[in-house]
Design a protein around this motif. Structure first.
Motif, PDB file in Angstrom:
ATOM      1  N   LYS A 155      45.556  43.639  26.527  1.00 15.59           N
ATOM      2  CA  LYS A 155      44.474  44.142  27.368  1.00 15.59           C
ATOM      3  C   LYS A 155      43.198  44.406  26.565  1.00 15.59           C
ATOM      4  CE  LYS A 155      46.090  48.947  27.058  1.00 15.59           C
ATOM      5  NZ  LYS A 155      46.582  50.124  27.815  1.00 15.59           N
ATOM      6  N   THR A 210      40.434  42.296  28.564  1.00 17.41           N
ATOM      7  CA  THR A 210      39.485  43.031  29.406  1.00 17.41           C
ATOM      8  C   THR A 210      38.039  42.640  29.119  1.00 17.41           C
ATOM      9  OG1 THR A 210      41.024  44.900  29.573  1.00 17.41           O
ATOM     10  CG2 THR A 210      38.726  45.318  30.141  1.00 17.41           C
ATOM     11  N   THR A 217      45.060  44.477  47.808  1.00 13.24           N
ATOM     12  CA  THR A 217      43.895  45.127  47.203  1.00 13.24           C
ATOM     13  C   THR A 217      44.276  46.451  46.551  1.00 13.24           C
ATOM     14  OG1 THR A 217      42.409  44.115  48.817  1.00 13.24           O
ATOM     15  CG2 THR A 217      41.603  46.050  47.653  1.00 13.24           C
ATOM     16  N   GLY A 268      46.553  45.927  43.592  1.00  9.65           N
ATOM     17  CA  GLY A 268      45.782  45.354  42.494  1.00  9.65           C
ATOM     18  C   GLY A 268      44.902  46.379  41.807  1.00  9.65           C
ATOM     19  N   VAL A 269      44.245  47.245  42.595  1.00  7.35           N
ATOM     20  CA  VAL A 269      43.381  48.281  42.019  1.00  7.35           C
ATOM     21  C   VAL A 269      44.199  49.265  41.183  1.00  7.35           C
ATOM     22  CG1 VAL A 269      41.931  50.272  42.593  1.00  7.35           C
ATOM     23  CG2 VAL A 269      41.574  48.104  43.761  1.00  7.35           C
ATOM     24  N   LEU A 316      47.197  48.763  39.845  1.00  7.08           N
ATOM     25  CA  LEU A 316      47.749  48.050  38.683  1.00  7.08           C
ATOM     26  C   LEU A 316      46.667  47.811  37.627  1.00  7.08           C
ATOM     27  CD1 LEU A 316      50.329  46.737  37.590  1.00  7.08           C
ATOM     28  CD2 LEU A 316      49.612  44.601  38.671  1.00  7.08           C
ATOM     29  N   GLY A 317      45.461  47.410  38.081  1.00  6.05           N
ATOM     30  CA  GLY A 317      44.357  47.215  37.145  1.00  6.05           C
ATOM     31  C   GLY A 317      43.977  48.497  36.435  1.00  6.05           C
ATOM     32  N   GLY A 325      39.582  47.841  34.536  1.00  3.92           N
ATOM     33  CA  GLY A 325      40.609  47.090  35.240  1.00  3.92           C
ATOM     34  C   GLY A 325      40.516  47.236  36.747  1.00  3.92           C
ATOM     35  N   MET A 326      40.103  48.422  37.221  1.00  3.64           N
ATOM     36  CA  MET A 326      39.942  48.629  38.660  1.00  3.64           C
ATOM     37  C   MET A 326      38.785  47.791  39.194  1.00  3.64           C
ATOM     38  SD  MET A 326      40.554  52.766  38.727  1.00  3.64           S
ATOM     39  CE  MET A 326      40.824  52.971  40.477  1.00  3.64           C
ATOM     40  N   SER A 371      39.896  44.001  39.218  1.00  2.00           N
ATOM     41  CA  SER A 371      41.100  43.620  39.950  1.00  2.00           C
ATOM     42  C   SER A 371      40.809  42.686  41.119  1.00  2.00           C
ATOM     43  CB  SER A 371      41.834  44.876  40.448  1.00  2.00           C
ATOM     44  OG  SER A 371      40.995  45.641  41.303  1.00  2.00           O
ATOM     45  N   VAL A 383      39.684  39.082  40.188  1.00  4.41           N
ATOM     46  CA  VAL A 383      40.831  38.373  39.591  1.00  4.41           C
ATOM     47  C   VAL A 383      41.798  37.923  40.684  1.00  4.41           C
ATOM     48  CG1 VAL A 383      42.885  38.674  38.159  1.00  4.41           C
ATOM     49  CG2 VAL A 383      40.677  39.482  37.337  1.00  4.41           C
ATOM     50  N   ILE A 384      42.088  38.806  41.658  1.00  2.00           N
ATOM     51  CA  ILE A 384      42.991  38.437  42.754  1.00  2.00           C
ATOM     52  C   ILE A 384      42.381  37.305  43.577  1.00  2.00           C
ATOM     53  CG2 ILE A 384      44.049  39.258  44.894  1.00  2.00           C
ATOM     54  CD1 ILE A 384      44.308  42.002  43.611  1.00  2.00           C
TER      55      ILE A 384
END
Length: 381
Positions: free
Chosen positions: A28, A32, A300, A303-304, A306-307, A315-316, A319, A322-323
């Motif tokens: 990461k 990132t 969504t 993903g948020v 997880l990010g 990451g948020m 996310s 990327v998705i």
């Protein structure tokens, strides 16, 4: 691989996802800033191409693009610092208002519960000490992460420059992964990814601008203190789907509560935020970004979260694009179409249990569902 049994193929897919997630978590620190640089470089492509079409050297075109980005970021930092200086200047008034609100709350609690003012004061003092200890530990961790932040900010412009400079080499690398008969489809997929990401990111930039002006302007006209600061904080937090809007409301209420000795401004701020958000979600944002790719709410939120777990706030923010990028790839890959369906919002009106055609891997069925859910196909500007 097509000759393998279905259970073996599915097992390999799940194992591949597991190892991919493991690689993302381990790398990461590298991925990132690289992903952030990739998305920013897509946003800078129009500026880069403008100067390249006028026969500027590649390095000069990229340098001008980076300079434009730096000027924009410097303007944002200046705006934040000026608003924070106003907030710090009003700190004595904020402290006084907070004490008044705490006193009023203490009196209300004393009238409704058996807890006396002394017990409440003792409880508040204990919790304040715990909060101070937590804040000290947090500041220590932030100070320890300053090096990482500086490395991130230092790598970002280097990655952007190199991605733009070597973009043709990277595109050739991608095409060489596939046989010649698939190159046309690969080119279409890459073009769609660029259009969707550029549309989404430019839309977010426009959204931050008009949310700040609209929300901050309305609150300023009403007479709410720190109106612009509330507007810009909510505008940036609103970029994080679902979670950001909630945090923006909380911070807006806290700023209003701290800067006013009355409670009515809180209702005004909440009502204004709700009205502006309704206008943004239902009228402005769909017209600006369009509906080229729709990600369902479940994907969504997951993903948020997880990010955020993998790469924090960055990451948020990353996310959703990327998705969206993965969905474009999955939709155009026969082997992974089911994952594109999982991420998407092409919701059938009827159950696949009753309608067998909805179980098929058919482009015709997918396009029909996109039309029913008003999802526009991407097109190059």
């Amino acid at each position: 691989m097509n000759n393998m049994p279905l259970t073996v193929r599915r097992s390999i897919e799940v194992m591949g996802l597991f190892f991919l997630g493991w690689i993302v978590v381990l790398g990461k620190g590298l991925l990132t800033p690289l992903l952030m640089a990739f998305f920013i470089s897509i946003m800078l492509l129009p500026i880069y191409r403008f100067f390249q079409d006028r026969k500027f050297p590649d390095a000069v075109s990229i340098g001008i693009s980076l300079l434009t980005l730096i000027i924009v970021l410097a303007g944002i930092v200046w705006f934040f610092s000026s608003q924070m200086s106003i907030l710090i200047r009003d700190f004595p008034t904020i402290q006084k208002n907070v004490m008044n609100h705490l006193t009023s709350l203490s009196e209300w609690v004393g009238s409704k519960t058996p807890f006396s003012s002394q017990e409440q004061t003792k409880f508040i003092r204990e919790q304040s000490n715990n909060l101070l200890n937590y804040a000290g530990n947090l500041l220590g961790s932030v100070a320890g992460g300053v090096t990482g932040i500086l490395v991130f900010l230092g790598l970002l412009p280097i990655y952007i420059f190199l991605l733009l400079f070597y973009k043709n080499l990277l595109l050739r690398f991608v095409f060489l992964w596939f046989p010649r008969d698939r190159h046309e489809k690969v080119g279409e997929t890459l073009g769609e990814i660029q259009v969707i990401i550029k549309s989404y990111l430019f839309g977010l930039l426009i959204q931050v601008t008009y949310m700040t002006i609209l929300l901050g302007g309305i609150l300023m006209i009403i007479g709410i203190k720190h109106a612009l600061l509330i507007g810009v904080i909510f505008a940036f937090l609103n970029l994080i789907p679902y979670v950001g809007a909630l945090l923006g409301n909380v911070i807006g209420v806290l700023l209003t509560l701290a800067s006013s000795d009355e409670l009515w401004p809180i209702l005004v701020v909440l009502g204004t935020i709700a009205a502006v958000q309704f206008l943004d979600n239902n009228i402005l944002m769909p017209r600006i970004v369009g509906s080229k790719v729709k990600i369902n709410a479940l994907a969504t939120i997951v993903g948020v979260v997880l990010g955020g777990e993998i790469a924090g706030i960055a990451g948020m923010f990353l996310s959703l694009p990327v998705i969206a990028m993965l969905k474009v790839v999955f939709d155009r890959t026969d082997q992974f179409k089911q994952w594109g369906v999982l991420f998407g919002d092409e919701r059938p009106e009827r159950s696949p249990m009753d309608v067998p055609v909805l179980r098929w891997r058919s482009d015709r069925v997918r396009k029909k569902l996109e039309e029913e859910n008003k999802i526009e196909p991407p097109h190059k500007d």
